[in-house]
Design a protein around this motif. Structure first.
Motif, PDB file in Angstrom:
ATOM      1  N   ALA A 124      -9.295   0.520  10.439  1.00 16.59           N
ATOM      2  CA  ALA A 124      -9.448  -1.067  10.300  1.00 16.59           C
ATOM      3  C   ALA A 124      -8.908  -1.358   9.059  1.00 16.59           C
ATOM      4  N   ALA A 128       0.719  -1.231  -0.023  1.00 16.73           N
ATOM      5  CA  ALA A 128       0.006   0.046   0.249  1.00 16.73           C
ATOM      6  C   ALA A 128       0.939   0.841  -0.065  1.00 16.73           C
ATOM      7  N   PRO A 147      -6.770  -2.001   5.989  1.00 12.13           N
ATOM      8  CA  PRO A 147      -5.214  -2.707   6.297  1.00 12.13           C
ATOM      9  C   PRO A 147      -4.388  -2.103   4.893  1.00 12.13           C
ATOM     10  N   VAL A 148      -4.938  -1.264   4.220  1.00 10.93           N
ATOM     11  CA  VAL A 148      -3.971  -0.646   3.108  1.00 10.93           C
ATOM     12  C   VAL A 148      -4.149   0.954   3.387  1.00 10.93           C
ATOM     13  N   ILE A 189      -8.506  -3.813  -1.133  1.00  9.30           N
ATOM     14  CA  ILE A 189      -8.490  -5.286  -1.483  1.00  9.30           C
ATOM     15  C   ILE A 189      -9.674  -6.185  -1.225  1.00  9.30           C
ATOM     16  N   PRO A 205      -6.459  -5.266  12.119  1.00  9.13           N
ATOM     17  CA  PRO A 205      -6.031  -3.906  12.319  1.00  9.13           C
ATOM     18  C   PRO A 205      -5.058  -3.870  13.703  1.00  9.13           C
ATOM     19  N   SER A 207      -7.833   2.922  -4.837  1.00  9.35           N
ATOM     20  CA  SER A 207      -7.061   2.250  -5.507  1.00  9.35           C
ATOM     21  C   SER A 207      -6.679   0.832  -4.969  1.00  9.35           C
ATOM     22  N   ASN A 208      -6.154   1.132  -3.711  1.00  6.98           N
ATOM     23  CA  ASN A 208      -5.405   0.090  -3.016  1.00  6.98           C
ATOM     24  C   ASN A 208      -6.399  -0.839  -2.457  1.00  6.98           C
TER      25      ASN A 208
END
Lengths: 141, 364, 389
Positions: C327, B124, C329-330, C256, B318, C253-254
């Motif tokens: 929360a 990311a 993740p990216v 998932i 998280p 865009s990231n």
């Protein structure tokens, strides 16, 4: 303290064998431990591993799963599946370093009233030695 | 075993292979990792037009989603798909097929010796491109990059099991010295009979991968013993999973957890007030929402024997719980009591669906 | 801002602001004014907190009334306790304003029963991002302490907190106010008749809040001004970031497709989200046809659809708590987008999420004559421009 400790053993008993075995123990006037909290299920294979976990995590000092002897299942093969699932849960307990002695599987047929009484008493004693389940007091579960 | 050698790097060689399959109509679509040209972000792409193939980076050490999850649905489309899968994705797909969540029938499974993938946060942050040269160097030397997922470092199944086509991309692969492609099935041999490159016969030289295997085994031992130490007994369990926020992200990204509505999201675990009152009376306090440990232990009993250790669960957590390490460690134990290895063989049945009449004599 | 109902009580703050709150709540428990409390407790690993329902006053020593971080949105705890039935257990929940507001939204959605809940809240300086806290609890506590003293979320707070304008005096039964007055005392302000009755019943001997109340109000006002300004700036940036379809694509865009944002969201209560259901799953042939038509598709499919769909489903009740961003993740700034869009959708219906003002949920209500702009659009779309009016 252990003297006063009265274990609670959540017992999932199959309707056709173990529960009837427990009934027979009663009608035969055999004394067996009042620690046993019997729950009737249609087949031991109706017991999802999560039932055992829930009983354990809710503070049952012991969890007993009773079914027909292998080969005698009312539904032919239910208890073979039970045995695999039980082995699985035991292994999960062992890999996590939890007290797998708090789980017990026993084959008790409808005619084995004395066996039911014996298993109930012996398991109660075993759990009494083990002491109270730590999940009973843990608040972060 | 039939093989093709393409005098290019592994990543270029595999692109040639995919181009051949798609342009000759042997497949209708190609599934592989892609770096999106406009944003630089990564995704899994299904490409049907040859001109879009150049966007694909099939060997990139990136896993945004365990491909087996999306492949389930796609595999039922009736079209032929060449799917480039990491070894654990292929194993997970095999586990899904056993659960009737997809079919291998119309697939060309392409996999490769795998050096491991970067954690999602690195992906990311857009760091993959920058980290790639060093990664490739380390992996081709048969070593473990320091910045890959923990469970990748500890993965011993980096050689794909049962892929139709296998590409050598770790250990023996030296960039520029040729891309080795191994054909494991008749349909692969048939489809690639006219693919450019030197056709011959070879077997994967596993001696060149022994160094990696040893290093991985050592890492596995290290990871598992640290989990054994930290996650032992009820206190250990609460210590590891106590900070769980109950988002269930781990189960949603898990390729094995295929249930549309997980039991632990269901009404079975909504409680009436007396339940809470009983707990209050007994211990003076309880956690809200309840059943945090039950969720993780329940998932361990429901799926751990099929866990392929892909590491998606840890990456999406998280609060940084080492979910994957716990699950692969317990998974190894639960699978071993049934002599089971997830993803090994599609005809091998899930252990809880079968039984032997004589087994586990110590029980009952 | 909500008007106070009844007379505030002043608690002494000689030992900081946490101790008097613990004592006050202990007193409520002992006197039987409430049967149990919902409070955050540090988890055994020490790097996060969990919501604990407790009726053992001894446990209050371990409770942390004002935690530095919000791991589980409090409304989710309220829901798990009260969704099934109300019973007769009176429970006081001490939570951040956004948690109480989400609880109020959930009660409108039939997921929380507030009949036996006492909702208590406080002047919230903001929270530390969850991952930051887990990675380094010690320095996070230090940053939080600073935020707590000044009442201003600095650089270290969650982005959603930096732009939050509902950090104090939201609709609740009791409010602990200490901004600008904590050296002299702390106000317990009743925000409802139930709160006022409780305070009265407890019969706390204290000076009246006459002196502190105006001081507190003016401090809240001044912080509100700063946060409103920060919010305006943030909204402008988000507006330009998400402009057009390419803007949305870029921001997300990231993604998932893990749906963590949805499962951390206090408003998204559906146990099976439409976007995780069979109904939303693309038919495999259709998916393949789509890929063939376009030359390729990005997977998992419909990730933008998921986010826009969620905006349509829940933005009217969004309380901008920022859990979705925590929360992710990216590290997608989900909350920035949701807060911004929520502001638009809520103002369209003159609705404010989290208020207990008797206004029904906008989509459960209509007026025969409203939203003229939309009506024009409908009229244009109809052949002949037929009107039902």
């Amino acid at each position: 303290m252990n003297k006063e400790f009265k274990p609670r053993i959540t017992s999932f008993l199959c309707k056709w064998c173990s529960y009837t075995g427990a009934d027979l123990a009663g009608t035969s006037r055999l004394q067996y431990s009042t620690s046993i909290i019997p729950l009737q299920v249609m087949c031991s294979s109706r017991v999802d591993p999560v039932f055992l976990l829930k009983a354990y995590l809710s503070g049952s000092d012991g969890v007993l799963l009773g079914g027909c002897h292998p080969g005698d299942c009312h539904y032919e093969t239910g208890n073979y599946h039970t045995r695999r699932r039980f082995a699985l849960v035991k292994e999960v307990f062992e890999s996590l370093g939890l007290e797998s002695e708090r789980l017990k599987l026993s084959w008790i047929s409808a005619s084995e009233g004395p066996k039911f009484a014996r298993v109930a008493n012996e398991y109660t004693e075993e759990i009494r030695k083990l002491g109270e389940n730590p999940t009973r007091k843990s608040i972060f579960l | 075993m039939s093989s093709i050698t393409i005098e290019k790097s592994a990543s270029k060689g595999i692109n040639d292979l995919l181009r051949h399959l798609l342009s000759t109509g042997k497949v209708d679509a190609v599934l592989a990792m892609r770096m999106m040209p406009d944003t630089g972000a990564w995704d899994l792409a299904l490409v049907t037009d040859v001109k879009n193939l150049k966007e694909l980076k099939p060997l990139a050490p990136v896993m945004t989603v365990n491909a087996s999850q999306v492949l389930s649905n796609l595999s039922l489309s009736g079209k032929k798909i060449a799917a480039v899968l990491k070894p654990c994705e292929l194993r997970a797909f095999v586990e899904r097929v056993k659960r009737e969540q997809g079919s291998l029938e119309n697939l060309f499974t392409i996999s490769h010796t795998c050096g491991g993938v970067f954690p999602l946060d690195l992906v990311a942050e857009g760091k993959v491109d920058r980290l790639l040269p060093k990664y490739e160097k380390v992996v081709s030397a048969g070593e473990i990059p320091s910045n890959i997922r923990d469970t990748c470092k500890a993965c011993e199944h980096f050689i794909p099991m049962n892929a139709d086509i296998m590409v050598s991309a770790a250990g023996e692969c030296k960039p520029g010295e040729g891309c080795m492609i191994y054909l494991n099935s008749d349909k692969a041999r048939e489809a690639l009979s006219e693919c450019t490159g030197e056709h011959g016969s070879a077997v994967l030289d596993s001696t060149s991968l022994e160094k990696l295997a040893t290093a991985r085994a050592r890492e596995r031992e290290k990871l598992f013993s640290s989990i054994e130490k930290d996650c032992s007994g009820l206190d250990g369990l609460v210590n590891i999973f106590g900070k769980c926020v109950g988002c269930h992200g781990c189960s949603r990204v898990c390729p094995i957890c295929y249930c549309t509505l997980c039991d632990f999201e269901s009404i079975n675990f909504d409680y009436n007030l007396p339940y809470f009152e009983e707990h209050l009376a007994r211990k003076g306090a309880l956690r809200l929402p309840p059943d945090t440990m039950l969720f993780h232990m329940g998932r361990l009993t429901h799926m751990s024997f099929s866990c392929v250790g892909c590491g998606m669960c840890s990456d999406v957590c998280p609060v940084g719980i080492p979910v994957a390490a716990v699950f692969s460690r317990t998974g190894e134990s639960t699978a071993s009591i049934f002599d089971y290895l997830p993803g090994r063989d599609v005809t091998e049945e899930i252990p809880v669906m079968i039984f032997k009449e004589e087994e586990f004599p110590e029980l009952g | 801002m909500t008007e106070t109902t009844g007379i505030p009580v002043v608690l002494k703050t000689d030992n900081g602001v946490e101790t008097p709150v613990r004592e006050f709540l202990g007193q409520m428990l002992d006197s039987g004014a409430v049967d149990a409390l919902i409070m955050p407790l540090k988890v055994p690993s020490g790097d996060s907190f969990a919501w604990i329902l407790l009726n053992d006053a001894g446990m209050l020593d371990d409770a942390v009334p004002f935690p530095a971080v919000m791991p589980v949105q409090g409304a989710r705890a309220l829901r798990s306790l009260t969704r099934k039935e109300k019973g007769d257990l009176t429970v006081l929940a001490l939570m951040r304003p956004c948690e109480i507001r989400a609880g109020i939204e959930l009660s409108k959605l039939g997921q929380v029963n507030t009949d036996n809940l006492i909702l208590a809240t406080y002047d919230c300086p903001g929270a530390i991002p969850l991952q930051d806290y887990v990675n380094d609890p010690e320095s996070s506590e230090a940053s939080f302490k600073e935020m707590f003293t000044t009442g201003e979320p600095g650089e270290n707070a969650k982005p959603a907190c930096r732009t939050c304008v509902n950090f104090s005096a939201v609709d609740s039964d009791l409010h602990f106010g200490f901004l600008g007055i904590s050296d002299e005392g702390m106000l317990v302000i009743p925000g409802s008749t139930r709160g006022a009755e409780l305070l009265q019943k407890m019969d706390i001997q204290s000076e009246t809040g006459d002196k502190l109340l105006p001081l507190w109000k003016s401090e809240v006002e001044s912080i509100l001004k700063k946060r409103t300004a920060a919010r305006d700036i943030a909204f402008k940036k988000t507006e330009s970031d998400i402009k057009g379809f390419s803007g949305m694509l870029n921001v997300f865009s990231n993604c998932i497709g893990c749906h963590n944002c949805q499962s951390a969201c206090p408003i998204c209560y559906c146990r099976l989200c439409y976007f995780g259901s069979e109904a939303s799953r693309s038919n495999p042939e259709a998916l393949m046809n789509q890929a063939i038509k376009r030359g390729g598709i990005s997977l998992p499919p419909e990730r933008i659809m998921f986010h826009t769909g969620r905006l349509a489903h829940m933005s009217l009740s969004c309380v901008s708590c920022g859990q979705c961003s925590d929360a992710c993740p990216v590290s997608i700034p989900v909350a920035d987008v949701f807060s911004f869009v929520a502001e638009q959708t809520q103002s369209t219906f003159e609705y404010k999420a989290g208020r207990n003002d008797g206004k029904p949920l906008p989509l459960r209500d209509f007026k025969k004559s409203e939203l003229p702009g939309v009506h024009e659009l409908v009229k244009d779309a109809e052949p002949g421009g037929a009107s039902h009016e």
